[in-house]
Write a protein that holds these residues in place. Sequence first.
Motif, PDB file in Angstrom:
ATOM      1  N   GLY A  40     -11.730 100.992   6.063  1.00 24.89           N
ATOM      2  CA  GLY A  40     -12.777 100.429   6.895  1.00 24.89           C
ATOM      3  C   GLY A  40     -13.411  99.248   6.197  1.00 24.89           C
ATOM      4  N   SER A  41     -14.308  98.574   6.909  1.00 21.75           N
ATOM      5  CA  SER A  41     -14.912  97.401   6.297  1.00 21.75           C
ATOM      6  C   SER A  41     -15.866  97.778   5.171  1.00 21.75           C
ATOM      7  CB  SER A  41     -15.641  96.581   7.362  1.00 21.75           C
ATOM      8  OG  SER A  41     -16.366  97.424   8.214  1.00 21.75           O
ATOM      9  N   GLN A  42     -16.260  99.067   5.096  1.00 21.09           N
ATOM     10  CA  GLN A  42     -17.202  99.438   4.036  1.00 21.09           C
ATOM     11  C   GLN A  42     -16.508  99.591   2.680  1.00 21.09           C
ATOM     12  OE1 GLN A  42     -16.228 101.324   6.441  1.00 21.09           O
ATOM     13  NE2 GLN A  42     -15.584 103.306   5.659  1.00 21.09           N
ATOM     14  N   THR A  43     -15.162  99.537   2.670  1.00 21.93           N
ATOM     15  CA  THR A  43     -14.454  99.681   1.402  1.00 21.93           C
ATOM     16  C   THR A  43     -14.542  98.394   0.606  1.00 21.93           C
ATOM     17  OG1 THR A  43     -12.875 100.928   2.695  1.00 21.93           O
ATOM     18  CG2 THR A  43     -12.314 100.519   0.403  1.00 21.93           C
ATOM     19  N   LEU A  44     -15.062  98.509  -0.604  1.00 21.37           N
ATOM     20  CA  LEU A  44     -15.182  97.335  -1.460  1.00 21.37           C
ATOM     21  C   LEU A  44     -14.197  97.511  -2.601  1.00 21.37           C
ATOM     22  CD1 LEU A  44     -16.923  94.796  -2.099  1.00 21.37           C
ATOM     23  CD2 LEU A  44     -18.315  96.273  -3.502  1.00 21.37           C
ATOM     24  N   MET A  45     -13.143  96.699  -2.611  1.00 13.97           N
ATOM     25  CA  MET A  45     -12.206  96.797  -3.728  1.00 13.97           C
ATOM     26  C   MET A  45     -12.035  95.424  -4.358  1.00 13.97           C
ATOM     27  SD  MET A  45      -9.329  99.646  -2.742  1.00 13.97           S
ATOM     28  CE  MET A  45      -8.495  99.651  -4.328  1.00 13.97           C
ATOM     29  N   ILE A  46     -11.559  95.429  -5.591  1.00  8.74           N
ATOM     30  CA  ILE A  46     -11.500  94.187  -6.341  1.00  8.74           C
ATOM     31  C   ILE A  46     -10.494  93.206  -5.716  1.00  8.74           C
ATOM     32  CG2 ILE A  46      -9.738  94.830  -8.057  1.00  8.74           C
ATOM     33  CD1 ILE A  46     -13.097  93.087  -8.726  1.00  8.74           C
ATOM     34  N   GLY A  47      -9.457  93.753  -5.085  1.00  8.92           N
ATOM     35  CA  GLY A  47      -8.476  92.885  -4.423  1.00  8.92           C
ATOM     36  C   GLY A  47      -9.141  92.044  -3.347  1.00  8.92           C
ATOM     37  N   ARG A  48     -10.033  92.681  -2.597  1.00 13.91           N
ATOM     38  CA  ARG A  48     -10.747  91.995  -1.529  1.00 13.91           C
ATOM     39  C   ARG A  48     -11.731  90.957  -2.113  1.00 13.91           C
ATOM     40  NH1 ARG A  48     -10.135  91.046   3.839  1.00 13.91           N
ATOM     41  NH2 ARG A  48     -11.786  89.555   4.096  1.00 13.91           N
ATOM     42  N   THR A  49     -12.408  91.352  -3.181  1.00 10.46           N
ATOM     43  CA  THR A  49     -13.356  90.448  -3.826  1.00 10.46           C
ATOM     44  C   THR A  49     -12.636  89.188  -4.298  1.00 10.46           C
ATOM     45  OG1 THR A  49     -14.445  92.433  -4.614  1.00 10.46           O
ATOM     46  CG2 THR A  49     -15.194  90.365  -5.544  1.00 10.46           C
ATOM     47  N   LEU A  50     -11.467  89.410  -4.861  1.00 11.27           N
ATOM     48  CA  LEU A  50     -10.651  88.292  -5.345  1.00 11.27           C
ATOM     49  C   LEU A  50     -10.280  87.371  -4.183  1.00 11.27           C
ATOM     50  CD1 LEU A  50      -9.507  88.144  -8.324  1.00 11.27           C
ATOM     51  CD2 LEU A  50      -7.314  88.654  -7.314  1.00 11.27           C
ATOM     52  N   TRP A  51      -9.890  87.985  -3.085  1.00  8.60           N
ATOM     53  CA  TRP A  51      -9.503  87.231  -1.887  1.00  8.60           C
ATOM     54  C   TRP A  51     -10.679  86.378  -1.417  1.00  8.60           C
ATOM     55  CZ3 TRP A  51     -10.322  85.858   3.082  1.00  8.60           C
ATOM     56  CH2 TRP A  51      -9.220  85.477   3.856  1.00  8.60           C
ATOM     57  N   ASN A  52     -11.868  87.005  -1.373  1.00  4.00           N
ATOM     58  CA  ASN A  52     -13.066  86.296  -0.935  1.00  4.00           C
ATOM     59  C   ASN A  52     -13.369  85.096  -1.812  1.00  4.00           C
ATOM     60  OD1 ASN A  52     -13.962  87.467   1.364  1.00  4.00           O
ATOM     61  ND2 ASN A  52     -15.204  89.013   0.338  1.00  4.00           N
ATOM     62  N   GLU A  53     -13.297  85.309  -3.125  1.00  7.19           N
ATOM     63  CA  GLU A  53     -13.594  84.213  -4.045  1.00  7.19           C
ATOM     64  C   GLU A  53     -12.607  83.070  -3.844  1.00  7.19           C
ATOM     65  OE1 GLU A  53     -16.022  83.639  -5.809  1.00  7.19           O
ATOM     66  OE2 GLU A  53     -17.022  85.570  -5.848  1.00  7.19           O
TER      67      GLU A  53
ATOM     68  N   SER B 226     -12.636  83.180  -9.177  1.00  6.82           N
ATOM     69  CA  SER B 226     -11.621  84.171  -8.837  1.00  6.82           C
ATOM     70  C   SER B 226     -10.644  84.340  -9.997  1.00  6.82           C
ATOM     71  CB  SER B 226     -10.899  83.806  -7.542  1.00  6.82           C
ATOM     72  OG  SER B 226     -10.113  82.673  -7.714  1.00  6.82           O
ATOM     73  N   SER B 227     -10.400  83.264 -10.750  1.00  3.37           N
ATOM     74  CA  SER B 227      -9.544  83.395 -11.932  1.00  3.37           C
ATOM     75  C   SER B 227     -10.209  84.278 -12.970  1.00  3.37           C
ATOM     76  CB  SER B 227      -9.251  82.029 -12.545  1.00  3.37           C
ATOM     77  OG  SER B 227      -8.633  81.201 -11.595  1.00  3.37           O
ATOM     78  N   ALA B 228     -11.529  84.118 -13.124  1.00  2.00           N
ATOM     79  CA  ALA B 228     -12.251  84.953 -14.076  1.00  2.00           C
ATOM     80  C   ALA B 228     -12.164  86.423 -13.665  1.00  2.00           C
ATOM     81  CB  ALA B 228     -13.714  84.505 -14.171  1.00  2.00           C
ATOM     82  N   VAL B 229     -12.302  86.687 -12.347  1.00  2.00           N
ATOM     83  CA  VAL B 229     -12.177  88.063 -11.858  1.00  2.00           C
ATOM     84  C   VAL B 229     -10.785  88.601 -12.198  1.00  2.00           C
ATOM     85  CG1 VAL B 229     -12.124  89.521  -9.792  1.00  2.00           C
ATOM     86  CG2 VAL B 229     -13.841  87.736  -9.988  1.00  2.00           C
ATOM     87  N   ALA B 230      -9.770  87.757 -12.006  1.00  2.00           N
ATOM     88  CA  ALA B 230      -8.396  88.190 -12.271  1.00  2.00           C
ATOM     89  C   ALA B 230      -8.174  88.469 -13.754  1.00  2.00           C
ATOM     90  CB  ALA B 230      -7.413  87.129 -11.779  1.00  2.00           C
ATOM     91  N   VAL B 231      -8.758  87.628 -14.620  1.00  2.23           N
ATOM     92  CA  VAL B 231      -8.600  87.830 -16.062  1.00  2.23           C
ATOM     93  C   VAL B 231      -9.223  89.155 -16.473  1.00  2.23           C
ATOM     94  CG1 VAL B 231      -9.334  87.006 -18.333  1.00  2.23           C
ATOM     95  CG2 VAL B 231      -8.404  85.399 -16.666  1.00  2.23           C
ATOM     96  N   ILE B 232     -10.431  89.428 -15.937  1.00  2.00           N
ATOM     97  CA  ILE B 232     -11.096  90.695 -16.269  1.00  2.00           C
ATOM     98  C   ILE B 232     -10.280  91.878 -15.757  1.00  2.00           C
ATOM     99  CG2 ILE B 232     -13.175  92.068 -15.938  1.00  2.00           C
ATOM    100  CD1 ILE B 232     -14.288  89.836 -17.236  1.00  2.00           C
ATOM    101  N   LEU B 233      -9.748  91.732 -14.548  1.00  2.00           N
ATOM    102  CA  LEU B 233      -8.925  92.807 -13.973  1.00  2.00           C
ATOM    103  C   LEU B 233      -7.733  93.085 -14.881  1.00  2.00           C
ATOM    104  CD1 LEU B 233      -8.385  94.697 -11.551  1.00  2.00           C
ATOM    105  CD2 LEU B 233      -7.040  92.877 -10.545  1.00  2.00           C
TER     106      LEU B 233
END
Lengths: 321, 365
Positions: free
Chosen positions: A268-281, A291-298
């Motif tokens: 559902g839309s309430q699911t917050l996952m890092i993949g989605r956050t990356l997509w948004n950035e 988004s690169s920084a998010v990916a490096v941390i991941l």
Amino acid sequence: MTDAALSVSAAPDARSSLPVRALRAVASRLVIIVPYAWLLVFFLIPFVIVFKISLSQTAIAMPPYTPVLGFGEGIGGFWSQLKELSFENYLWLTDDPLYFNAYLSSVWIAGISTILALAVGYPIAYGMARAPTALRPTLLMLVILPFWTSFLIRVYAWIGILKPEGLLNQLLLSTGIIHQPLVILNTHTAIFIGIVYSYLPFMILPLYSSLEKMDYSLIEAAQDLGCPPTSAFWKITFPLSLPGVIAGCMLVFIPAVGEFVIPDLLGGSQTLMIGRTLWNEFFANRDWPVSSAVAVILLLLLIVPIMIFQSAQARAQEQSK
Amino acid sequence: MVRKLIALSAATAVAAVLSLSASAQERVVNVYNWSDYIDESVIEEFTKETGIKVVYDVFDSNEILETKLLAGGSGYDVVVPTGNFLARQIQAGVFQKLDKSKLPNLVNMWDIVSERTAKYDPGNEYSINYMWGTVGIGYNQKKVQEALGIDKIDSWDVFFNPEKLSKLADCGVYILDSPTDIFPTALRYLGIDTESTAPEDLAKAEEALMKVRPYIRKFHSSEYINALANGDICLAIGWSGDVFQARDRAAEADQGVVVDYVVPKEGAEMWFDQLAIPADAPHVEEAHEFLNFMMKPEVIAKASNYIFYANGNKASQAFIDKEILDDPAIFPDEAALATLFTVSPYDPKTQRVVTRAWTKIVTGQ
């Protein structure tokens, strides 16, 4: 690292004559170059590029960030650029609880899915390993068979199964087990089902390979000595299959953390996952640096379990010697 | 949906093969347009008339298109971004100026639309209008009547008033997963300047959306077409033409579902999808021919008749079906036109604030 590997492989040849040894050393060096070149080209270089972008700033340009660490201005220019590097994007990530929450919920969802996959996969792998030898290739084939259909299509099929007026609800309603359609699609349950289903073969295959190698006379010995089957399983079978358990869990957990498609389609839309956050950035904010920084941390977050996995494998190899 | 995806990937594969095998004498134009956004026969006609093969590929969000364009080397010759995205892309140097000497059909364009698109593309130097429309409310007449006791929706109040929306929650509310469309709309409902980027104004819009969040079932930019048509939901904030497609499909299915579209009286966002040529397009000559062809009155009218969107071509109105031309929801009259507003692109900082707020709203956290 290369030297260490070489000295290990060269050791058994200690008695050979000098020219042969030298030749072999060269040959093994060449052989070893291939995987290292692979890692360099497909892992290290892309990672360096991503890391480089993570240190830059967004800009309205093509590509949409300010260039950093170019060699355009010579070595002197390179050094002055080095001094100007900023880790602002990483600081930004700590500023907003969004990223931390997204990491946390990704790890949580991946963790639960991994445990579920283990619970489902272990009995299957066990059954396969104990099946008659003639039957095993067929069973293995059946596990791999779903890969012949596109992953995307299989996830879409789950939408058809799980939706309120879908196959599952129709079946349950018509048999009178439930009287109200279950709401499964667009919930966490649907994500778990999707991940467990999609990654189950990655759990079963390593489990199967470690269970198949097991010496079942050990179980017989335990039973002869009066050990009930359940404790024989926990004392002998499970510890012996541990390398398979770890390998299977890593193979499910690691891709599940960064999973984007399954939560997007089934969750559902309430699911917050890092993949989605990356997509948004990347897409909505056009902020390639963040988004690169998010990916490096991941990546850093995932390297820890991979290293645990590696050391467990190394230990298992030691044991089998 | 599955079928569409298969078709999509098949189209991409075909595109890849075609672009590989396209030899020097074979003329090709690579077009990247929104999904469900053209009458396929228009493309066939173009090939028949000019001998240029069209490799047609589709996307379903401006963000996807923009990322491909910004990365460079997309290989597309004609793309169709929306105005506010186009403006920023022009600034980033994504597009090349049109060679107007190769576009004699420009005389057919509609000044009312061109004046507005000049906001994004000053002098209309980089783009021509393909279609335009509004962001309004699509709804299931019968279900809304049952839930609220009104025959017609005429105000954004039905969405932004939690009391009213809560009554519709059970039968289903979808909204576009597009903050750049929804935020200005919320601002308009609140009576705030739709162009405002002041943090306190955006916070007010966020608050208004948060209040109705519990009653929204899904944030998605295309699923509402089917959901409305099947009667699965009773209200959607969506793009005009998409709702009309839902209305049409519902009428065809004849299951008693009646879908209607309204531009609320407070006004609605007016958007423009623009045809443009990337700076690194491999087939510039063919791209111009394609653009010129798309400005032929009878051609673009055919597209409008098929997808229920108004176009920016004045001369084409003679060929547009009367029911479409006379529908004020598609071609608003002077008074309605005055209530419509356009939105400018957000600067990166505001974009970040808006995306962050949107994540909060969508995830309900």
